[in-house]
Design an enzyme around this catalytic site. Sequence first.
Site, short mmCIF file in Angstrom:
data_model
loop_
_atom_site.label_atom_id
_atom_site.label_comp_id
_atom_site.label_asym_id
_atom_site.label_seq_id
_atom_site.Cartn_x
_atom_site.Cartn_y
_atom_site.Cartn_z
N LYS A 18 0.91 -0.93 -0.12
CA LYS A 18 -0.11 0.14 0.17
C LYS A 18 0.69 1.33 -0.08
O LYS A 18 2.10 1.30 0.29
CB LYS A 18 -0.90 -0.25 1.36
N ARG A 69 -3.44 -9.85 5.27
CA ARG A 69 -3.65 -9.71 3.70
C ARG A 69 -3.07 -9.81 2.75
O ARG A 69 -2.61 -8.63 3.24
CB ARG A 69 -5.62 -9.56 4.04
#
Length: 274
Positions: free
Chosen positions: A221, A255
């Site tokens: 991210k 995740r």
Amino acid sequence: MTINCKGNLINLSSPKVMGILNITPDSFFDGGKHKNDASILKHVELMLNEGATFIDIGAYSSRPNAEHVSEAEELQRILPIVSLILKAFPETLISIDTFRSNVAKQTIEAGAALINDISAGKLDENMLPTIANLQVPYIMMHMKGTPQTMQQRTDYKNITKDILLYFSERIASAKALGIIDTIIDPGFGFAKTLEQNYELLNHLELFKMIEKPLLVGVSRKSMIYKKLETTANNALNGTTVLNTVALQKGASILRVHDVKEAMETITLVESLKA
């Protein structure tokens, strides 16, 4: 700490990995990468072989400013993929990344095992009742606004306290309807500035007080690659570092896009507890 997935009790006292399968053309890292059945099955097989317990399928990109996708198109994208994967790998525990109750209902009926909702039921008033009827594990994430507006919604009095209160309310609402297995996700990158993401990670251990499994999704991210002044393609090392911190602070599920590296991270961190 266990969750019931299609009759299988998954013990989350030992952390598990959720592998990401994006079937959207515009996801921030791997959008459009898996364009045909063969590519999808190859990637799923790789993630399962590398140790993923869950495969998380998303047909609606939730990156900042993502384009809106109709419910009909989301279903058209995702239902054939659920069937494709379960035909090839029948034991796969498929997680569906959606905030729409009808998508949740149809994909669970098609064989998926759990629902991963970025809005914790706030974008569809029928989501919590639907999950209660389906009796499947439910991942509720923290976000304010929508993917299109969330980056303008970063005002908090105390981000960690505010999110803890948010989960207390959402878990109470779910429990009142009879939802048993809930998992919380603080929502790194969703309605949070770069600095707020790190403040939240720094206090992640406080989420243990909720006594629910904790899912952490920081894989590649912008909180990593912007801090390192690089790109998502070069953010695997940074992902591993933050996953290590998350595990040490109580994460039950990672995740990730890169399953092998996440499994290795779990193995090494768990060895410190021996």
